[in-house]
Scaffold this motif. Structure first.
Motif, mmCIF file in Angstrom:
data_model
loop_
_atom_site.group_PDB
_atom_site.id
_atom_site.type_symbol
_atom_site.label_atom_id
_atom_site.label_comp_id
_atom_site.label_asym_id
_atom_site.label_seq_id
_atom_site.Cartn_x
_atom_site.Cartn_y
_atom_site.Cartn_z
ATOM 1 N N VAL A 1 -8.145 -0.550 -6.207
ATOM 2 C CA VAL A 1 -7.615 0.811 -6.164
ATOM 3 C C VAL A 1 -6.163 0.813 -5.679
ATOM 4 O O VAL A 1 -5.292 1.458 -6.271
ATOM 5 C CB VAL A 1 -8.491 1.707 -5.268
ATOM 6 N N ASN A 2 -5.887 0.081 -4.604
ATOM 7 C CA ASN A 2 -4.522 0.043 -4.063
ATOM 8 C C ASN A 2 -3.542 -0.587 -5.048
ATOM 9 O O ASN A 2 -2.419 -0.102 -5.228
ATOM 10 C CB ASN A 2 -4.500 -0.727 -2.744
ATOM 11 N N ALA A 3 -3.968 -1.691 -5.687
ATOM 12 C CA ALA A 3 -3.080 -2.353 -6.640
ATOM 13 C C ALA A 3 -2.791 -1.460 -7.841
ATOM 14 O O ALA A 3 -1.656 -1.378 -8.320
ATOM 15 C CB ALA A 3 -3.704 -3.677 -7.098
ATOM 16 N N ALA A 4 -3.822 -0.774 -8.322
ATOM 17 C CA ALA A 4 -3.627 0.116 -9.463
ATOM 18 C C ALA A 4 -2.717 1.278 -9.099
ATOM 19 O O ALA A 4 -1.838 1.667 -9.875
ATOM 20 C CB ALA A 4 -4.981 0.629 -9.955
ATOM 21 N N ALA A 5 -2.901 1.835 -7.903
ATOM 22 C CA ALA A 5 -2.055 2.950 -7.470
ATOM 23 C C ALA A 5 -0.600 2.523 -7.360
ATOM 24 O O ALA A 5 0.311 3.245 -7.776
ATOM 25 C CB ALA A 5 -2.558 3.494 -6.133
ATOM 26 N N THR A 6 -0.372 1.330 -6.806
ATOM 27 C CA THR A 6 0.997 0.819 -6.701
ATOM 28 C C THR A 6 1.611 0.618 -8.080
ATOM 29 O O THR A 6 2.772 0.959 -8.322
ATOM 30 C CB THR A 6 1.000 -0.515 -5.926
ATOM 31 N N ARG A 7 0.809 0.064 -8.995
ATOM 32 C CA ARG A 7 1.315 -0.171 -10.360
ATOM 33 C C ARG A 7 1.651 1.143 -11.056
ATOM 34 O O ARG A 7 2.651 1.234 -11.788
ATOM 35 C CB ARG A 7 0.246 -0.928 -11.159
ATOM 36 N N LEU A 8 0.844 2.179 -10.832
ATOM 37 C CA LEU A 8 1.045 3.445 -11.535
ATOM 38 C C LEU A 8 2.130 4.316 -10.900
ATOM 39 O O LEU A 8 2.563 5.290 -11.511
ATOM 40 C CB LEU A 8 -0.270 4.236 -11.583
ATOM 41 N N THR A 9 2.542 3.981 -9.679
ATOM 42 C CA THR A 9 3.557 4.804 -9.016
ATOM 43 C C THR A 9 4.838 4.887 -9.837
ATOM 44 O O THR A 9 5.488 5.935 -9.902
ATOM 45 C CB THR A 9 3.858 4.247 -7.611
ATOM 46 N N THR A 10 5.200 3.786 -10.508
ATOM 47 C CA THR A 10 6.428 3.802 -11.309
ATOM 48 C C THR A 10 6.292 4.689 -12.546
ATOM 49 O O THR A 10 7.293 5.115 -13.115
ATOM 50 C CB THR A 10 6.781 2.371 -11.757
ATOM 51 N N LEU A 11 5.045 4.976 -12.950
ATOM 52 C CA LEU A 11 4.815 5.784 -14.150
ATOM 53 C C LEU A 11 4.465 7.233 -13.824
ATOM 54 O O LEU A 11 4.860 8.152 -14.547
ATOM 55 C CB LEU A 11 3.674 5.181 -14.989
ATOM 56 N N LEU A 12 3.717 7.435 -12.734
ATOM 57 C CA LEU A 12 3.228 8.768 -12.409
ATOM 58 C C LEU A 12 3.869 9.366 -11.176
ATOM 59 O O LEU A 12 3.665 10.556 -10.891
ATOM 60 C CB LEU A 12 1.697 8.728 -12.210
ATOM 61 N N GLY A 13 4.594 8.550 -10.393
ATOM 62 C CA GLY A 13 5.152 9.059 -9.157
ATOM 63 C C GLY A 13 4.117 9.079 -8.050
ATOM 64 O O GLY A 13 3.073 8.416 -8.121
ATOM 65 N N PRO A 14 4.339 9.864 -6.993
ATOM 66 C CA PRO A 14 3.473 9.842 -5.804
ATOM 67 C C PRO A 14 2.036 10.288 -6.060
ATOM 68 O O PRO A 14 1.160 10.023 -5.247
ATOM 69 C CB PRO A 14 4.175 10.811 -4.839
ATOM 70 N N ILE A 15 1.782 10.953 -7.192
ATOM 71 C CA ILE A 15 0.415 11.390 -7.477
ATOM 72 C C ILE A 15 -0.470 10.222 -7.889
ATOM 73 O O ILE A 15 -1.694 10.361 -8.003
ATOM 74 C CB ILE A 15 0.413 12.483 -8.563
ATOM 75 N N ALA A 16 0.115 9.036 -8.088
ATOM 76 C CA ALA A 16 -0.636 7.872 -8.564
ATOM 77 C C ALA A 16 -1.811 7.537 -7.659
ATOM 78 O O ALA A 16 -2.895 7.177 -8.141
ATOM 79 C CB ALA A 16 0.298 6.669 -8.692
ATOM 80 N N ARG A 17 -1.630 7.642 -6.356
ATOM 81 C CA ARG A 17 -2.719 7.282 -5.442
ATOM 82 C C ARG A 17 -3.892 8.247 -5.563
ATOM 83 O O ARG A 17 -5.057 7.844 -5.464
ATOM 84 C CB ARG A 17 -2.207 7.234 -4.005
ATOM 85 N N ILE A 18 -3.602 9.509 -5.768
ATOM 86 C CA ILE A 18 -4.687 10.482 -5.954
ATOM 87 C C ILE A 18 -5.437 10.184 -7.239
ATOM 88 O O ILE A 18 -6.675 10.203 -7.276
ATOM 89 C CB ILE A 18 -4.110 11.913 -5.977
ATOM 90 N N VAL A 19 -4.690 9.913 -8.313
ATOM 91 C CA VAL A 19 -5.324 9.591 -9.596
ATOM 92 C C VAL A 19 -6.232 8.365 -9.449
ATOM 93 O O VAL A 19 -7.367 8.346 -9.955
ATOM 94 C CB VAL A 19 -4.244 9.336 -10.668
ATOM 95 N N ALA A 20 -5.750 7.327 -8.752
ATOM 96 C CA ALA A 20 -6.535 6.102 -8.590
ATOM 97 C C ALA A 20 -7.802 6.353 -7.780
ATOM 98 O O ALA A 20 -8.886 5.872 -8.131
ATOM 99 C CB ALA A 20 -5.679 5.019 -7.932
ATOM 100 N N ARG A 21 -7.685 7.113 -6.699
ATOM 101 C CA ARG A 21 -8.870 7.387 -5.873
ATOM 102 C C ARG A 21 -9.911 8.194 -6.640
ATOM 103 O O ARG A 21 -11.115 7.941 -6.545
ATOM 104 C CB ARG A 21 -8.456 8.115 -4.592
ATOM 105 N N ARG A 22 -9.461 9.190 -7.386
ATOM 106 C CA ARG A 22 -10.412 10.011 -8.139
ATOM 107 C C ARG A 22 -11.084 9.207 -9.244
ATOM 108 O O ARG A 22 -12.283 9.360 -9.491
ATOM 109 C CB ARG A 22 -9.685 11.226 -8.721
ATOM 110 N N ALA A 23 -10.330 8.325 -9.899
ATOM 111 C CA ALA A 23 -10.922 7.489 -10.936
ATOM 112 C C ALA A 23 -11.973 6.555 -10.340
ATOM 113 O O ALA A 23 -13.038 6.336 -10.931
ATOM 114 C CB ALA A 23 -9.835 6.685 -11.650
ATOM 115 N N ALA A 24 -11.688 6.003 -9.155
ATOM 116 C CA ALA A 24 -12.651 5.108 -8.505
ATOM 117 C C ALA A 24 -13.930 5.847 -8.132
ATOM 118 O O ALA A 24 -15.029 5.291 -8.215
ATOM 119 C CB ALA A 24 -12.012 4.486 -7.265
ATOM 120 N N ALA A 25 -13.805 7.115 -7.734
ATOM 121 C CA ALA A 25 -14.980 7.891 -7.354
ATOM 122 C C ALA A 25 -15.877 8.196 -8.556
ATOM 123 O O ALA A 25 -17.101 8.314 -8.423
ATOM 124 C CB ALA A 25 -14.550 9.199 -6.684
#
Length: 445
Positions: free
Chosen positions: A388-412
């Motif tokens: 989850v953390n690695a995916a959120a970091t990778r997506l930050t460059t594409l989605l901005g700060p919302i990347a971590r929320i997207v990653a957590r919700r997808a994991a759930a």
């Protein structure tokens, strides 16, 4: 924003809730971002009148945004945005619940106690991880001290305040410029010599000395502190706390060598040395000294043949334990598994090393029977915190700060790792999906 002390209701798009702190550079607010529904720390700076010192403050403020904004690391406070509105500049940062290490040390001083040495070494290993990452990105912090280290309720140490950081060839850090906090500054910061990553290591050693002994090794007036740092070698921590293992003195005193070339070569070298010493220290008396303040309900057994517990479960427990206690997790898992007759014994032993009840509940939920909180696995496709953390970091460059929320919700929502990645692919712009699909190994249906 008004110049009086009345709390503003809103600032830019943020809803202000309360003041978190005030400093020389401005006010830090707890704020709520209604666009992505999360709390943030909003650090503000009143635009200066135009004098030389005022412009220097503005430059440091922007320097902090640029320095921390380059870094995406679990032990560095994240910077989400920088902006200006009216006569005020602001930085939007990750809000870390908890307290500074300075406040934590002050509590122990008032109570007449000292920090648990294992907690000190755990937090220090996290600090070294953060410094290794920052230095690898060309950034020297230059102001490592307890007030700039935040301790979260889960026991994570996070580095904050990059206001005087050196960014490659930063004009804020020219040779001869005296910046920092005297008691934690390296000798080369006082003498005006060139400063590199090893300056942060000296400051980190001073912090570690204080965590282990309860005493800052360099105190007094600024002039007295400077003289001591340049000329005096403080007594080793074990002279203040005799029960500390001998290897602690080596770790601390080498970090506080006067000449940079005599310290550890880099943060990674120091961290690896720390972990190897902890792993080699299998003497039970020493271990009980280090763990003397922990809530240990049963002694850790002398190493014996490994109990036949599910290896996949053990690996998952180690990853989750590491999210709470840092890199010593592998050592703790190995010792807890020695002679553990069943999963209940293992749970009891590992729970003793967690920093608080919330962390223990989080950890215990992993050890319930299948279907009652265990990680979802198909084959070996576990969705781990690292994924989850690695995916959120990778997506930050594409989605901005919302990347971590997207990653957590997808994991759930995901049943396995493949479906987790598939949901993330749906969230990114189409032009980036194919590259990410290949990177994550997601097959096309």
């Amino acid at each position: 924003m008004r110049r009086d002390t009345e709390l503003p209701a809103t600032f830019d798009r943020y809803v202000i809730e309360r003041v978190l702190g005030r400093g020389a550079m401005g006010v830090v607010y707890l704020a709520f971002d209604p666009r992505i529904e999360r709390h943030v720390a909003l650090k503000t700076l009143q635009q200066p009148a135009g004098g030389k010192n005022d412009h220097e403050l503005t430059a440091r403020f922007l320097n902090e945004a640029r320095a921390a904004g380059r870094l995406a690391h679990p032990h560095i406070v994240a910077v989400y945005d920088y902006g200006e509105t009216g006569d005020t500049a602001f930085i939007t940062m990750e809000y870390v619940r908890g307290e500074t290490l300075a406040a934590h040390l002050a509590q122990h001083a008032r109570a007449g106690t000292r920090m648990n040495p294992l907690a000190a070494l755990r937090w220090f290993a996290q600090l070294l991880d953060a410094l290794d990452y920052a230095h690898g990105s060309g950034i020297v912090h230059r102001d490592i001290k307890p007030a700039n280290l935040l301790i979260s309720p889960r026991g994570e140490c996070k580095v904050a305040d990059f206001g005087i950081a050196q960014l490659d060839a930063s004009t804020l850090t020219q040779t001869g410029t005296l910046l920092g906090t005297p008691a934690y500054m390296s000798p080369e910061q006082f003498t005006g010599e060139a400063v590199d990553a090893r300056s942060d290591l000296f400051s980190g050693a001073v912090v570690l000395y204080e965590m282990l002994s309860g005493v800052c090794p360099f105190t007094g007036t600024p002039g007295s502190v400077m003289r001591k740092i340049l000329d005096d070698t403080p007594p080793p921590p074990s002279s203040v706390v005799p029960a500390l293992p001998a290897y602690v003195d080596e770790l601390v005193m080498k970090g506080m060598e006067k000449h940079p070339q005599e310290r550890y070569g880099c943060a990674r070298e120091w961290r690896d040395k720390l972990i190897s010493l902890l792993a080699a220290d299998s003497n039970e008396d020493t271990e009980r000294t280090v763990l003397s303040h922990e809530r240990v309900s049963s002694p850790i057994a002398t190493p014996s043949p490994q109990t036949q517990l599910d290896p996949e479960l053990i690996a998952h427990l180690e990853r989750r334990l590491a999210s709470h206690v840092g890199p010593v997790a592998s050592l703790l898992i190995r010792r807890a598994c020695a002679g553990a007759a069943n999963i209940d014994t293992l749970r009891e032993r590992l729970s003793a090393h967690l920093p608080n009840d919330e962390a223990r509940r989080d950890f215990d939920s992993l050890m319930l029977p299948a279907g009652a909180g265990m990680p979802r696995v198909i084959g070996a496709q576990t969705i781990s915190a690292e994924n989850v953390n690695a995916a959120a970091t990778r997506l930050t460059t594409l989605l901005g700060p919302i990347a971590r929320i997207v990653a957590r919700r997808a994991a759930a929502r995901a049943a396995d790792l493949r479906s987790f990645y598939a949901q993330l692919l749906d969230a990114v712009p189409e032009r980036h999906r194919e590259a990410l699909r290949r990177e994550w190994g997601v097959e096309v249906d």
